[in-house]
Design a protein around this motif. Structure first.
Motif, PDB file in Angstrom:
ATOM      1  N   PRO A  32       0.800  -1.230   0.000  1.00  0.00           N
ATOM      2  CA  PRO A  32       0.000   0.000   0.000  1.00  0.00           C
ATOM      3  C   PRO A  32       0.829   1.274   0.000  1.00  0.00           C
ATOM      4  N   SER A  33       2.077   1.179   0.465  1.00  0.00           N
ATOM      5  CA  SER A  33       2.912   2.386   0.490  1.00  0.00           C
ATOM      6  C   SER A  33       3.470   2.741  -0.885  1.00  0.00           C
ATOM      7  N   VAL A  34       3.294   1.823  -1.850  1.00  0.00           N
ATOM      8  CA  VAL A  34       3.820   2.052  -3.202  1.00  0.00           C
ATOM      9  C   VAL A  34       2.650   2.194  -4.167  1.00  0.00           C
ATOM     10  N   SER A  35       2.512   3.355  -4.772  1.00  0.00           N
ATOM     11  CA  SER A  35       1.437   3.567  -5.731  1.00  0.00           C
ATOM     12  C   SER A  35       1.738   2.806  -7.019  1.00  0.00           C
ATOM     13  N   TYR A  36       0.696   2.618  -7.820  1.00  0.00           N
ATOM     14  CA  TYR A  36       0.876   1.897  -9.080  1.00  0.00           C
ATOM     15  C   TYR A  36       1.860   2.628  -9.985  1.00  0.00           C
ATOM     16  N   PHE A  37       1.761   3.955 -10.011  1.00  0.00           N
ATOM     17  CA  PHE A  37       2.661   4.743 -10.850  1.00  0.00           C
ATOM     18  C   PHE A  37       4.109   4.600 -10.387  1.00  0.00           C
ATOM     19  N   ASP A  38       4.334   4.648  -9.070  1.00  0.00           N
ATOM     20  CA  ASP A  38       5.689   4.486  -8.546  1.00  0.00           C
ATOM     21  C   ASP A  38       6.228   3.087  -8.843  1.00  0.00           C
ATOM     22  N   MET A  39       5.351   2.093  -8.753  1.00  0.00           N
ATOM     23  CA  MET A  39       5.790   0.734  -9.038  1.00  0.00           C
ATOM     24  C   MET A  39       6.188   0.579 -10.502  1.00  0.00           C
ATOM     25  N   VAL A  40       5.433   1.196 -11.409  1.00  0.00           N
ATOM     26  CA  VAL A  40       5.785   1.167 -12.829  1.00  0.00           C
ATOM     27  C   VAL A  40       7.159   1.798 -13.043  1.00  0.00           C
ATOM     28  N   LYS A  41       7.413   2.932 -12.374  1.00  0.00           N
ATOM     29  CA  LYS A  41       8.724   3.582 -12.514  1.00  0.00           C
ATOM     30  C   LYS A  41       9.840   2.692 -11.971  1.00  0.00           C
ATOM     31  N   GLN A  42       9.594   2.056 -10.826  1.00  0.00           N
ATOM     32  CA  GLN A  42      10.602   1.187 -10.241  1.00  0.00           C
ATOM     33  C   GLN A  42      10.921   0.010 -11.164  1.00  0.00           C
ATOM     34  N   GLU A  43       9.867  -0.608 -11.712  1.00  0.00           N
ATOM     35  CA  GLU A  43      10.088  -1.768 -12.571  1.00  0.00           C
ATOM     36  C   GLU A  43      10.735  -1.370 -13.892  1.00  0.00           C
ATOM     37  N   CYS A  44      10.350  -0.230 -14.404  1.00  0.00           N
ATOM     38  CA  CYS A  44      10.956   0.257 -15.644  1.00  0.00           C
ATOM     39  C   CYS A  44      12.452   0.517 -15.427  1.00  0.00           C
ATOM     40  N   THR A  45      12.791   1.106 -14.298  1.00  0.00           N
ATOM     41  CA  THR A  45      14.201   1.379 -13.994  1.00  0.00           C
ATOM     42  C   THR A  45      14.977   0.086 -13.796  1.00  0.00           C
ATOM     43  N   TRP A  46      14.399  -0.813 -13.004  1.00  0.00           N
ATOM     44  CA  TRP A  46      15.103  -2.074 -12.731  1.00  0.00           C
ATOM     45  C   TRP A  46      15.312  -2.877 -14.012  1.00  0.00           C
ATOM     46  N   LEU A  47      14.258  -3.018 -14.809  1.00  0.00           N
ATOM     47  CA  LEU A  47      14.365  -3.822 -16.028  1.00  0.00           C
ATOM     48  C   LEU A  47      15.322  -3.190 -17.030  1.00  0.00           C
ATOM     49  N   SER A  48      15.283  -1.871 -17.127  1.00  0.00           N
ATOM     50  CA  SER A  48      16.171  -1.199 -18.076  1.00  0.00           C
ATOM     51  C   SER A  48      17.630  -1.391 -17.685  1.00  0.00           C
ATOM     52  N   LEU A  49      17.941  -1.147 -16.411  1.00  0.00           N
ATOM     53  CA  LEU A  49      19.324  -1.271 -15.964  1.00  0.00           C
ATOM     54  C   LEU A  49      19.797  -2.719 -15.948  1.00  0.00           C
ATOM     55  N   SER A  50      18.900  -3.642 -15.632  1.00  0.00           N
ATOM     56  CA  SER A  50      19.285  -5.054 -15.600  1.00  0.00           C
ATOM     57  C   SER A  50      19.407  -5.640 -17.001  1.00  0.00           C
ATOM     58  N   SER A  51      18.589  -5.134 -17.921  1.00  0.00           N
ATOM     59  CA  SER A  51      18.608  -5.674 -19.281  1.00  0.00           C
ATOM     60  C   SER A  51      19.827  -5.225 -20.073  1.00  0.00           C
ATOM     61  N   VAL A  52      20.355  -4.050 -19.751  1.00  0.00           N
ATOM     62  CA  VAL A  52      21.504  -3.539 -20.520  1.00  0.00           C
ATOM     63  C   VAL A  52      22.703  -4.479 -20.456  1.00  0.00           C
ATOM     64  N   PRO A  53      23.163  -4.893 -19.252  1.00  0.00           N
ATOM     65  CA  PRO A  53      24.288  -5.835 -19.239  1.00  0.00           C
ATOM     66  C   PRO A  53      23.950  -7.170 -19.870  1.00  0.00           C
ATOM     67  N   LEU A  54      22.708  -7.631 -19.689  1.00  0.00           N
ATOM     68  CA  LEU A  54      22.306  -8.884 -20.319  1.00  0.00           C
ATOM     69  C   LEU A  54      22.304  -8.751 -21.835  1.00  0.00           C
ATOM     70  N   ALA A  55      21.783  -7.640 -22.349  1.00  0.00           N
ATOM     71  CA  ALA A  55      21.747  -7.423 -23.796  1.00  0.00           C
ATOM     72  C   ALA A  55      23.154  -7.369 -24.378  1.00  0.00           C
ATOM     73  N   LEU A  56      24.059  -6.691 -23.683  1.00  0.00           N
ATOM     74  CA  LEU A  56      25.443  -6.647 -24.136  1.00  0.00           C
ATOM     75  C   LEU A  56      26.053  -8.042 -24.155  1.00  0.00           C
ATOM     76  N   SER A  57      25.735  -8.817 -23.127  1.00  0.00           N
ATOM     77  CA  SER A  57      26.233 -10.192 -23.062  1.00  0.00           C
ATOM     78  C   SER A  57      25.674 -11.027 -24.200  1.00  0.00           C
ATOM     79  N   TYR A  58      24.353 -10.951 -24.426  1.00  0.00           N
ATOM     80  CA  TYR A  58      23.727 -11.717 -25.501  1.00  0.00           C
ATOM     81  C   TYR A  58      24.234 -11.270 -26.865  1.00  0.00           C
ATOM     82  N   PHE A  59      24.377  -9.958 -27.018  1.00  0.00           N
ATOM     83  CA  PHE A  59      24.840  -9.430 -28.291  1.00  0.00           C
ATOM     84  C   PHE A  59      26.258  -9.913 -28.595  1.00  0.00           C
ATOM     85  N   CYS A  60      27.127  -9.853 -27.606  1.00  0.00           N
ATOM     86  CA  CYS A  60      28.506 -10.318 -27.806  1.00  0.00           C
ATOM     87  C   CYS A  60      28.536 -11.804 -28.134  1.00  0.00           C
TER      88      CYS A  60
END
Length: 516
Positions: A32-60
């Motif tokens: 309840p302390s996390v609004s839906y909008f804040d959760m979307v921002k958190q997940e967008c940030t986490w997925l973006s930052l986590s996907s970058v190293p994975l994408a570089l790894s997959y691409f290489c």
């Protein structure tokens, strides 16, 4: 009476967490302390930052095939065609089933890391994956020893068949470290360590580039065509030892738990999801390889153009596949903590990010459609055919990338069988008949006809999976299913029952807004 430790089929707690959490008590993952909008921002940030190293790894990692194609492309059309056919066979017989088996680890390891106090269960499941992929290699090794006459029987020229046989037998020397690397990569990703593969790839990729050039073209070390698979063998072993070294020197080793033969006991629980995972990948991946085989029937020019286009697909697929892998970890970890709302939001956010990436890549390749073929060859016929296929490519790469992303969500949910169920009619009932009729039937569109059928199948499969994710999943129920699966798939390796008690003290969980 002495207290018995939990067995494979016994519940891990006297009161199963799914029963207490999902019926008598409200789900605390409402956060309840996390609004839906804040959760979307958190997940967008986490997925973006986590996907970058994975994408570089997959691409290489995927660039290794791309570099090999560049190395042999200048040797001649037959060499490029043989290398393309070899990669198709490797994908179909080894990469497709073995990566499919390894992907099941995203279901087990992700939830085991957050859902069990015994973190070595992550290593336990990883060892099951290593056993499975090793067994898969045995019959394929025998096939590669005698593949030359088989290729001639199905219509390949003697020269292409001989070159392909040489490529496959040399490549086989590096097959095990590659599939083991895939399992170990999921082992560290389940713990939220996304950068491990990137660091290893950063070191190995330049070595592969130099080795490919030297072993194929160097006056001193050059071996010609055979140098390309030999460079890949060297690269695969470096990847394996590099990741093992990373694990040994990092906190990831704490989840390994040591080698144990007990991983073989009850291994069917792994195969129960691993086989559908491999089947899901097989239904879609095999159609791509079938298109390559169909292209070979129309001659070396069609096969060479197919190799150029598929190299582009393999490159663009890596970003959404990385997002899907990161999402699988995020959703699996969330379900292991009972956080159903965050798992749902993370899935939706990842799909939106995937479309942004896919459309951006499509625009870039379409603009450069007339020049792409020149990266591989100077043959004007091959370049012209590449340009002709590019409009179909942009649809295939966008929606196939989404297939890879959504497959990560389904793996986290343990719904690999659903993916296989949707893939079979999309590809084998719709795409293949349409493609081969247009290509080899009355319209006689040849390789263009094959690509029309492929495009229809890929788009249909992608939309069907996404519709299921958005409208058919009961996320509350998925938390219960997650705990049920973890309870019956875990074997206690210590006398203490507490070692495998599920982690349900959600109040002690880390803030999911924190970047891992």
């Amino acid at each position: 009476m002495a207290e018995q430790s939990p067995q494979e089929t016994s519940p891990l707690m006297a009161s199963h967490p799914s029963e207490t959490t999902l019926t008598d008590q409200p789900l605390i993952d409402d956060e309840p302390s996390v609004s839906y909008f804040d959760m979307v921002k958190q997940e967008c940030t986490w997925l973006s930052l986590s996907s970058v190293p994975l994408a570089l790894s997959y691409f290489c990692q995927n660039s290794f095939v791309f570099i090999s194609m560049l190395s042999v492309g200048r040797l001649g059309v037959n060499e490029l065609a043989a290398a393309s056919l070899s990669v198709m066979i490797i994908n179909f017989t080894i990469n497709m089933p073995c990566v499919g088996l390894a992907c099941a680890l995203e279901t087990f390891c992700g939830t085991a890391f957050t859902g069990s106090k015994d973190k070595t269960q992550v290593g336990f499941h990883t060892q099951r994956g290593l056993v499975a992929v090793t067994l898969q290699l045995v019959p394929m090794a025998i096939l590669f020893m005698f593949i030359d006459p088989l290729l001639e029987m199905i219509g390949q020229t003697e020269q292409v068949a001989a070159l392909c046989g040489v490529f496959l037998r040399v490549w086989l020397l590096g097959s095990w470290p590659l599939v083991a690397f895939e399992c170990l990569k999921r082992f560290v990703q389940a713990q939220g360590i996304m950068q491990a593969g990137t660091w290893v790839m950063t070191v190995v990729c330049p070595i592969h580039i130099i080795a490919s050039q030297q072993l194929v073209w160097s006056d001193r070390f050059g071996l010609g065509f055979v140098g390309a698979p030999l460079a890949t063998v060297l690269t695969n072993w470096l990847l394996f030892f590099g990741l093992v070294g990373y694990i040994a020197c990092s906190k990831a080793k704490e989840a390994w738990g040591g080698l144990t033969l007990s991983c073989i006991d009850g291994i069917w629980e792994f195969y129960r999801l691993a086989i559908p995972s491999a089947a899901m990948m097989a239904c879609s991946w095999s159609v791509f390889e079938l298109v390559t085989f169909g292209s070979s029937i129309f001659g070396p020019v069609s096969l060479a153009a197919q190799a150029c286009i598929f190299s582009a697909i393999a490159m663009t697929y890596q970003a959404p596949a990385a997002i899907g892998s990161a999402t699988a970890t995020r959703v699996g970890n969330s379900l292991g903590r009972g956080l159903q709302r965050r798992a749902r939001v993370s899935s939706y956010v990842s799909i939106c990010i995937g479309y942004v990436v896919g459309i951006s890549c499509a625009a870039m390749f379409y603009i450069n459609r007339h020049s792409w073929g020149y990266m591989f060859t100077d043959n004007e016929d091959v370049v012209a055919l590449c340009s002709k296929l590019m409009p179909f490519f942009i649809f295939v790469q966008t929606f196939d990338g989404m297939n890879g992303l959504v497959a990560g969500i389904l793996r986290a949910l343990g719904k690999q069988s659903l993916g296989a169920t949707l893939a079979f009619p999309s590809f084998w009932i719709v795409a293949v008949p349409i493609g081969f009729y247009l290509g080899m039937g009355a319209p006689d569109l040849q390789v263009v006809g094959l690509w029309i059928g492929l495009t229809v199948g890929v788009v249909l499969y992608s939309l069907a999976q996404q519709a299921f994710i958005f409208w058919c999943i009961d996320w509350r129920q998925e938390v219960k299913v997650c705990f049920d699966r973890l309870a019956i798939s875990t074997t206690s390796k210590t006398p203490s029952p507490a070692a495998s008690i599920l982690c349900v003290e959600h109040g002690a969980a880390n803030d999911y807004g924190t970047i891992v």
